[in-house]
Design a protein around this motif. Sequence first.
Motif, PDB file in Angstrom:
ATOM      1  N   THR A  71       0.818  -1.213   0.000  1.00  8.21           N
ATOM      2  CA  THR A  71       0.000   0.000   0.000  1.00  8.21           C
ATOM      3  C   THR A  71       0.853   1.266   0.000  1.00  8.21           C
ATOM      4  O   THR A  71       0.366   2.330  -0.386  1.00  8.21           O
TER       5      THR A  71
ATOM      6  N   GLN B 137     -11.205  -2.912   3.126  1.00  6.46           N
ATOM      7  CA  GLN B 137     -11.029  -3.639   1.882  1.00  6.46           C
ATOM      8  C   GLN B 137     -12.242  -4.525   1.608  1.00  6.46           C
ATOM      9  O   GLN B 137     -13.129  -4.681   2.450  1.00  6.46           O
ATOM     10  N   LYS B 138     -12.278  -5.100   0.423  1.00  3.77           N
ATOM     11  CA  LYS B 138     -13.360  -5.995   0.031  1.00  3.77           C
ATOM     12  C   LYS B 138     -13.254  -7.298   0.817  1.00  3.77           C
ATOM     13  O   LYS B 138     -12.153  -7.842   0.977  1.00  3.77           O
TER      14      LYS B 138
ATOM     15  N   SER C  20     -11.658 -14.355   2.802  1.00  4.07           N
ATOM     16  CA  SER C  20     -10.728 -13.264   3.119  1.00  4.07           C
ATOM     17  C   SER C  20     -10.985 -12.689   4.507  1.00  4.07           C
ATOM     18  O   SER C  20     -10.069 -12.155   5.139  1.00  4.07           O
TER      19      SER C  20
ATOM     20  N   THR D  19     -10.616   6.051   2.809  1.00  2.00           N
ATOM     21  CA  THR D  19     -11.295   4.987   2.062  1.00  2.00           C
ATOM     22  C   THR D  19     -12.753   4.865   2.485  1.00  2.00           C
ATOM     23  O   THR D  19     -13.627   4.614   1.653  1.00  2.00           O
TER      24      THR D  19
ATOM     25  N   GLN E 187     -15.825   5.284  -3.704  1.00  2.00           N
ATOM     26  CA  GLN E 187     -15.266   4.118  -4.375  1.00  2.00           C
ATOM     27  C   GLN E 187     -15.381   2.875  -3.490  1.00  2.00           C
ATOM     28  O   GLN E 187     -15.318   2.957  -2.277  1.00  2.00           O
TER      29      GLN E 187
ATOM     30  N   HIS F 133     -14.475  -0.445  -1.394  1.00  2.00           N
ATOM     31  CA  HIS F 133     -13.314  -0.730  -0.564  1.00  2.00           C
ATOM     32  C   HIS F 133     -12.435  -1.780  -1.241  1.00  2.00           C
ATOM     33  O   HIS F 133     -12.906  -2.823  -1.689  1.00  2.00           O
ATOM     34  N   GLN F 134     -11.148  -1.492  -1.306  1.00  2.00           N
ATOM     35  CA  GLN F 134     -10.169  -2.413  -1.887  1.00  2.00           C
ATOM     36  C   GLN F 134      -8.907  -2.366  -1.031  1.00  2.00           C
ATOM     37  O   GLN F 134      -8.579  -1.323  -0.468  1.00  2.00           O
TER      38      GLN F 134
ATOM     39  N   HIS G  34      -5.964  -2.321  -2.143  1.00  2.00           N
ATOM     40  CA  HIS G  34      -5.212  -1.255  -2.798  1.00  2.00           C
ATOM     41  C   HIS G  34      -6.222  -0.222  -3.301  1.00  2.00           C
ATOM     42  O   HIS G  34      -6.888  -0.457  -4.321  1.00  2.00           O
ATOM     43  N   PRO G  35      -6.364   0.899  -2.597  1.00  2.00           N
ATOM     44  CA  PRO G  35      -7.398   1.883  -2.948  1.00  2.00           C
ATOM     45  C   PRO G  35      -7.285   2.372  -4.384  1.00  2.00           C
ATOM     46  O   PRO G  35      -6.226   2.291  -5.020  1.00  2.00           O
ATOM     47  N   SER G  36      -8.396   2.916  -4.875  1.00  2.00           N
ATOM     48  CA  SER G  36      -8.486   3.372  -6.268  1.00  2.00           C
ATOM     49  C   SER G  36      -7.549   4.552  -6.524  1.00  2.00           C
ATOM     50  O   SER G  36      -7.127   5.242  -5.585  1.00  2.00           O
TER      51      SER G  36
END
Length: 570
Positions: free
Chosen positions: A364, A488-489, A494, A528, A533, A535-536, A538-540
Amino acid sequence: MKKYLSNYVPFFTLVGLAGLALVLWNITMLESWNCQTVSTYLQLQNSIQSVLKISEIFPVEFNYSYCSHLGQEPTEEEAKEERYLLKSISWSEPPVLGLPLRQSSDPAQSYYIIQDSGELQVGGKLVVKVQMNNFFGQPKKHGGDFLVARLHTPELGAGVVGRVHDHRNGNYSLFFPLLWPGVVQVDVTMVHPSEAIMVLKRLREEQSDRVFFKSLFRSRYLSETTLCNLCLPVKKQPLCNYTDPYTGEPWYCYKPKLLDCDTRVNHAKGGYKKNLLTSYEKKFFQSAVNIKIPIHAAGMDNVTVLPASKGQTTWRNLELSQSGFYYRGIWRPLTGVVMRQFNDSSAITQCLRGKMVYMYGDSTVRQWYEYLVAQVPEFKEFNFYSPKNVGPFMAVDSNHSIVLRYRCHGPPIRFTTVSSAELHYISNELDGLRGGSDTVVMISIWSHFSTFPVQVYIRRLRHIRRAVIRLLNREPATIVLIRTANLQKLDPESSLYNSDWFSQQLDSVLRIMFKGLNVQLVDAWEMTLAHHQPHQLHPSPAIISNMIQFILSHICPVRRKRKRDYYEAT
């Protein structure tokens, strides 16, 4: 029968000794084989290894609690701090464990109500009450659910996170500052029910090896791969001790059968343990049922915020716990730095002119390195033949005397393959820096610690904090920025390794441990959560861009007071 077999003992002993001598002779003769013979041997060895599944090479039936005795013994003061930190992140537990799924929190049956607080204006506060119900529609009697919330206006690209207060009786209060005028929408999400949190707590303490690691050992034509981790059962086979001599950070691998410990070549993620949950526990980790599910309003889900009256106290005069908010897609810090925009490569290079920028940590923070290199064509990357996602990396803009460096943090790190020579601890790297006004340090370390007990993370941050203090003591003008965790997703699998709940716990610890130091937190959690956007991990790019603008605003702050307030949202 026993007497009959005993007659053959000398014969079997002789055969065993002959076999051992043959193995030793083969090892010796390997050095004298020609290239074709060696190639054939290596192909055969690789073929055999490729047939073996990872589960057969590393039988993952091991199960042991975290080895609390590893690492340097904390001082009395450090032990006191650790107790305080663990208490600060303690989580409300259900009074009765083992409740059936139907009696657990159901976000579809739960609801929120916007409290009637009269006329709402910029500078005020919005309060929202959440009632958690079970699958029968009955009110829950205990707390401990993991909720997150934001207030946003999509048309304005505006958003801010809400603070969640658990009343521990099934009711929750959400508090939002009102920072811009117009129609604002409330979003509430249940990340996990309280029953799932109990499972995650158990996994963190009892299954800290659910992500396992491996190392390749090689000497000439011989190679072996063994299991590695922070803690390994000694009874299985001898260990190689790779504890860092400076920090005392522990790391172990099983010793290869034929090779020495100093023949280790690399470090890599071995895999993930499966079948971690009982059939009962699995019910609390269902997509579209109880993992990151929105909670809907009972009534209106939005309110209209009026502009602040003339002479009225606005949000700029309030003490807010939020670190910032989005307006027109731009992150606006609520304290400290005035946000500037560096929208082209020349603005970035002018800000970083003459700077040595060091980035340490996980992928990140590598995103920041990649963003800057992509935005500034003048950066020329040096080819160290490093793996694409691992590093180390270096880029130089010689015209503006700028150097960017990225290096991953030491184990545990879940990258595919890292050369053992590149396993550096952040604190040791910081001790090697001269520092000064031309030095910028950026750190991100959180994601790879989610499977371990919090004490492991506390110990790692303690070493980094000591090194940061030493760096700032010798060169106070050094700029240090530390990135927090982000959401995050999540899916059923996960969640067991990278749940937002694990990240939130680590995030809270990091904030407390670096509070009061001359370092700047980059609040990835709020950036985030408040953004539209998804949640990931690695953000967008839109979020990364805002992070970089925030960082550059600290490196090159506004020197004079502007006539017009930059944050005026009206």
